[in-house]
Enzyme design. Sequence first.
Site, PDB file in Angstrom:
ATOM      1  N   HIS A 223      -8.319  13.387   7.113  1.00  0.00           N
ATOM      2  CA  HIS A 223      -8.026  14.177   5.909  1.00  0.00           C
ATOM      3  C   HIS A 223      -9.313  14.605   5.209  1.00  0.00           C
ATOM      4  O   HIS A 223      -9.569  14.240   4.060  1.00  0.00           O
ATOM      5  CB  HIS A 223      -7.122  13.378   4.959  1.00  0.00           C
ATOM      6  CG  HIS A 223      -5.744  13.161   5.496  1.00  0.00           C
ATOM      7  ND1 HIS A 223      -5.375  11.998   6.139  1.00  0.00           N
ATOM      8  CD2 HIS A 223      -4.651  13.967   5.508  1.00  0.00           C
ATOM      9  CE1 HIS A 223      -4.097  12.091   6.514  1.00  0.00           C
ATOM     10  NE2 HIS A 223      -3.645  13.279   6.149  1.00  0.00           N
ATOM     11  N   PHE A 225     -12.684  17.824   5.041  1.00  0.00           N
ATOM     12  CA  PHE A 225     -12.843  19.253   4.741  1.00  0.00           C
ATOM     13  C   PHE A 225     -12.431  20.130   5.933  1.00  0.00           C
ATOM     14  O   PHE A 225     -11.883  21.222   5.752  1.00  0.00           O
ATOM     15  CB  PHE A 225     -14.290  19.534   4.335  1.00  0.00           C
ATOM     16  CG  PHE A 225     -14.533  20.970   3.937  1.00  0.00           C
ATOM     17  CD1 PHE A 225     -13.842  21.554   2.880  1.00  0.00           C
ATOM     18  CD2 PHE A 225     -15.455  21.752   4.635  1.00  0.00           C
ATOM     19  CE1 PHE A 225     -14.065  22.885   2.509  1.00  0.00           C
ATOM     20  CE2 PHE A 225     -15.686  23.074   4.270  1.00  0.00           C
ATOM     21  CZ  PHE A 225     -14.993  23.636   3.212  1.00  0.00           C
ATOM     22  N   HIS A 227     -10.056  19.436   8.040  1.00  0.00           N
ATOM     23  CA  HIS A 227      -8.586  19.481   8.013  1.00  0.00           C
ATOM     24  C   HIS A 227      -8.129  20.491   6.963  1.00  0.00           C
ATOM     25  O   HIS A 227      -7.210  21.277   7.207  1.00  0.00           O
ATOM     26  CB  HIS A 227      -8.020  18.097   7.699  1.00  0.00           C
ATOM     27  CG  HIS A 227      -6.552  18.100   7.379  1.00  0.00           C
ATOM     28  ND1 HIS A 227      -5.573  18.394   8.308  1.00  0.00           N
ATOM     29  CD2 HIS A 227      -5.890  17.865   6.209  1.00  0.00           C
ATOM     30  CE1 HIS A 227      -4.378  18.331   7.734  1.00  0.00           C
ATOM     31  NE2 HIS A 227      -4.551  18.021   6.460  1.00  0.00           N
ATOM     32  N   HIS A 263      -4.894  20.998  -0.844  1.00  0.00           N
ATOM     33  CA  HIS A 263      -3.738  20.106  -0.680  1.00  0.00           C
ATOM     34  C   HIS A 263      -4.084  18.644  -0.413  1.00  0.00           C
ATOM     35  O   HIS A 263      -3.242  17.768  -0.607  1.00  0.00           O
ATOM     36  CB  HIS A 263      -2.825  20.626   0.439  1.00  0.00           C
ATOM     37  CG  HIS A 263      -3.277  20.241   1.814  1.00  0.00           C
ATOM     38  ND1 HIS A 263      -4.343  20.841   2.445  1.00  0.00           N
ATOM     39  CD2 HIS A 263      -2.818  19.296   2.670  1.00  0.00           C
ATOM     40  CE1 HIS A 263      -4.517  20.290   3.633  1.00  0.00           C
ATOM     41  NE2 HIS A 263      -3.613  19.347   3.801  1.00  0.00           N
ATOM     42  N   ASP A 373       0.370  22.215   7.346  1.00  0.00           N
ATOM     43  CA  ASP A 373      -0.207  20.874   7.211  1.00  0.00           C
ATOM     44  C   ASP A 373      -0.107  20.066   8.503  1.00  0.00           C
ATOM     45  O   ASP A 373      -0.982  19.251   8.801  1.00  0.00           O
ATOM     46  CB  ASP A 373       0.500  20.137   6.064  1.00  0.00           C
ATOM     47  CG  ASP A 373      -0.227  18.870   5.644  1.00  0.00           C
ATOM     48  OD1 ASP A 373      -1.428  18.731   5.943  1.00  0.00           O
ATOM     49  OD2 ASP A 373       0.414  18.011   5.005  1.00  0.00           O
TER      50      ASP A 373
END
Length: 511
Positions: A223, A225, A227, A263, A373
């Site tokens: 999780h 940058f 991603h 997010h 996502d």
Amino acid sequence: MYHGPDLFRCAAEAGPHDILKLYNPKGNIINISPSLEPNSPTSCYKLEVVAADSNTAELAGALGFDLSSMEKRLQDLEKNILIEAGETPAVVYEMKKQVDSFQEKLESVEHLSWLGLFKDLSDLTHKPSPFYHKRTLHKTRKECEHVREKFLQMSSLEVSEEVRQYLKTPTFDNWQWEDAEIMVLLQVMYTDLDFIAAFNIEPEVLQQFLFEVYRRYNNIPFHNFKHCFCVTQMMYGLIWLTDLKSKMDSVDLLIMLTCAVCHDLDHTGYNNAYQINARTELALRYNDISPLENHHCAVAFEILEKTESNIFRNLSMDQYKRIREGIIKCILATDMTRHNEILNRFKSILPAFDFTNKDHREVLMMILIKVSDISNEARPMEVAEPWLDCLLQEFYNQSDKEKLEGLPVTPFMDRDKVNKPSSQTGFIRFVLLPLFIELANLFPCLEQHIIDPVRKALDYYTEMEKALEREKQIRAQSENAAKSKETTVGTQSSADSHTEALPEASKPDAQ
């Protein structure tokens, strides 16, 4: 004749984890692809090699070798053996046993602590993994400033039309781009969707916003940058593939792209279940209700509260209120505990979906951020599989921590119960495909772009799972045969000993 990136890699004497950058004579970054024009004395390309993974630099320096490259190479070799032979040969299995034995020794023998791997396991039933992340969780000031300078230098460069078109496709390979270049590509997305003109966003404010976003993503395996970029790039691709510019207004598109960028801000690598069970500050602050997603939103609006990084500062109060409400709804929708609720809402409105209906558009926006996502498996396998390795590393780190702290262990993160193929087959069948199929029911053009690759990924991991199961059975048979042989030898040895103990006249040959 084009021979693929491997030819360029060989020509540059680059390692497997090095990033290759190709520039045309004008200094623009161009894509290494079959459409590449031949080199000529009057128009020479410039090839640059950039180290890809600084995560292992400290460890590599300490141990004298590049651990990540070695692990990647071994994974590739093992995968090729499984695919081609259908099982792991006995000699490879024996080598793996020896490596496991050596790993255990490194972890548990105190006089080897000069390697920095020794853990006191005397009071623990669980054995932690030996190689922990060597970088600090938060990016250092020096690290950020270096990337910022490079980003500002590159931000004025013209990105080629080929790269701009490539950026709109789900096949985009994020691994070939550095963080500073990724920020340039995010800037391109805001520009090409006409947000700069439509919302009067000053270029320097957008650059500061993107830098603050980069700074607030942490040094964790998944999780991070990159991603954030992958999710945003998939959202950007979906906007173009489904022609949403003609179906939704610019404010909705701005909400979707910005919520993708923000997010997972300040994610620490431990999911909501851990936050709640460990009673962390986030869980207490948000009363166990989507602690991470609420935090990501809060950090996003912390960035947007600063005048110098507020890309919405020239909007009306009504526009800002609508954008804030939309971003919050979309980011909170990424909490997977709400997956069925949101998917069922979408399915219920799908037969009569109406783009003029505000509620319908809001549900679609939530579905699009959810799809983006978890979209890695819609990408080419060479792009998607390294992401799965990163995700499993983060999962295993969490389950290790849960065991060490005496917390409930998240089952799908337990390294003792989950492997690569088993983690994916169920997820693709029961979560990913049902979600993607419903979106494709609204946009049939997505069938070839995101559903076909996901089906191929499912076949790939199903075959890998079968191969591992065959290997497990062969291993069990081999161990049983070895035990049986040991028992036979032991019985014979016992009989011989008994014979030796008999009086001379009683021995069978004494007659």
